[in-house]
Write an enzyme that holds these catalytic residues in place. Sequence first.
Site, PDB file in Angstrom:
ATOM      1  N   GLU A 189      46.001 -14.399 -66.019  1.00 17.08           N
ATOM      2  CA  GLU A 189      45.328 -13.218 -66.563  1.00 17.08           C
ATOM      3  C   GLU A 189      45.709 -11.963 -65.784  1.00 17.08           C
ATOM      4  O   GLU A 189      45.982 -10.912 -66.373  1.00 17.08           O
ATOM      5  CB  GLU A 189      43.813 -13.394 -66.534  1.00 17.08           C
TER       6      GLU A 189
ATOM      7  N   GLN B 299      63.175  21.664 -62.408  1.00 17.76           N
ATOM      8  CA  GLN B 299      63.262  20.747 -61.276  1.00 17.76           C
ATOM      9  C   GLN B 299      61.925  20.082 -60.938  1.00 17.76           C
ATOM     10  O   GLN B 299      61.878  18.878 -60.644  1.00 17.76           O
ATOM     11  CB  GLN B 299      63.779  21.487 -60.034  1.00 17.76           C
TER      12      GLN B 299
END
Length: 388
Positions: free
Chosen positions: A243, A280
Amino acid sequence: MNNLYFTEEHNLFRKSLQDFLQKEVVPYIDKWEQTGEIERFVWKKFGEMGFLGIKYPEVYGGMDLDLFYTIILLEELQKVNSGGFAAAIWAHVYLAMTHLNAEGSEAIKQKYLVPSISGDMIGCLCITEPFGGSDVAGMRTTAIKDGDSYIINGSKTFITNGVLSDYLVVAAKTDPTAGGKGISMFVVDRKSIGVSATKLDKLGWRASDTGEIAFDQVKIPAENLLGEAGKGFSYIMQHFALERLIMGVNGHARAEFALNYALQYMSDRQAFGKSIDQFQALRHKVADLSTEVEFCKAFNYAVAYRLNKGEYVVKEATMSKLKSTKVADDVIYECLQFLGGYGYMEDYPLARLLRDSRLGPIGGGTSEILREILAKIIIDKKTYKPAT
């Protein structure tokens, strides 16, 4: 990276699954998100394609395939942008059905596992309780032996498929004085007298039916016991590794989906005379986020490889969920920011992704609980062993 774990057969399976999801699932997702109910026809279609029986024995209608087919299913389910739909499928296949296959008698497998694989029945796993949360050993639901029957009383909550499923895999105390050693697992038919469910209203996972279940003097046959009495806690712990890895894989997959969508948007979106993927500050943020996702992906594949070989990977699977769900939240948050105001709009996928992702560090064991488990393993040298 993919060539280490995925064969040509895996890749063909992925393409077939992608086509299926685009045709049979994606057109209905918005409707199911609004209604909070997944229509039954899609379960049958999943069954007909074999997607519900990927890891189960052929004798019960499954395909008995390796764990990386499961990884593919999990990854592709995240790309339909409905955490609720994805959860409904994997909670049925890898929570409820896992217990039927591992601990169920032949009669139980014929009655419940076979129709679960074909898509004719839906299951749910009932462990969490309103007063217990992650304290599994502290559960209050009881199953008291009464001749050739058990009488179940108590309640469960946050149960995925808890309202519309056909059967419930239930953890209950058969010996309330024995703590974790007094827990047993049962399969309970939805039609049993005394079973009731209330649907819960959630922040995300809107397509799935999450319920609170009440058991009031529910009488079930003794043969509905899964495995041995008193070993329920060991069974739960053993399956928690799968899980947690599932939720880790879900995390890296939805983060990757969010990044890919954001990158496409950024390449199209113009600001100050150029596409925003040329700024950037944004480019470097993308570089950082992509690095985090790739690290999680590589780690999760490595854990899956070991689990597929039968190794007991409770530590690594716990790390998988802890790290990958946090990375998913961080990545999706930043990707929504990349879209600016449009990220906040429901017409774009990031708003739903953000809501759905937030359950990652909560469901299946909160991050706080996982850190304590890891601390016990790393610092206290505690060892967890498979059920025998």
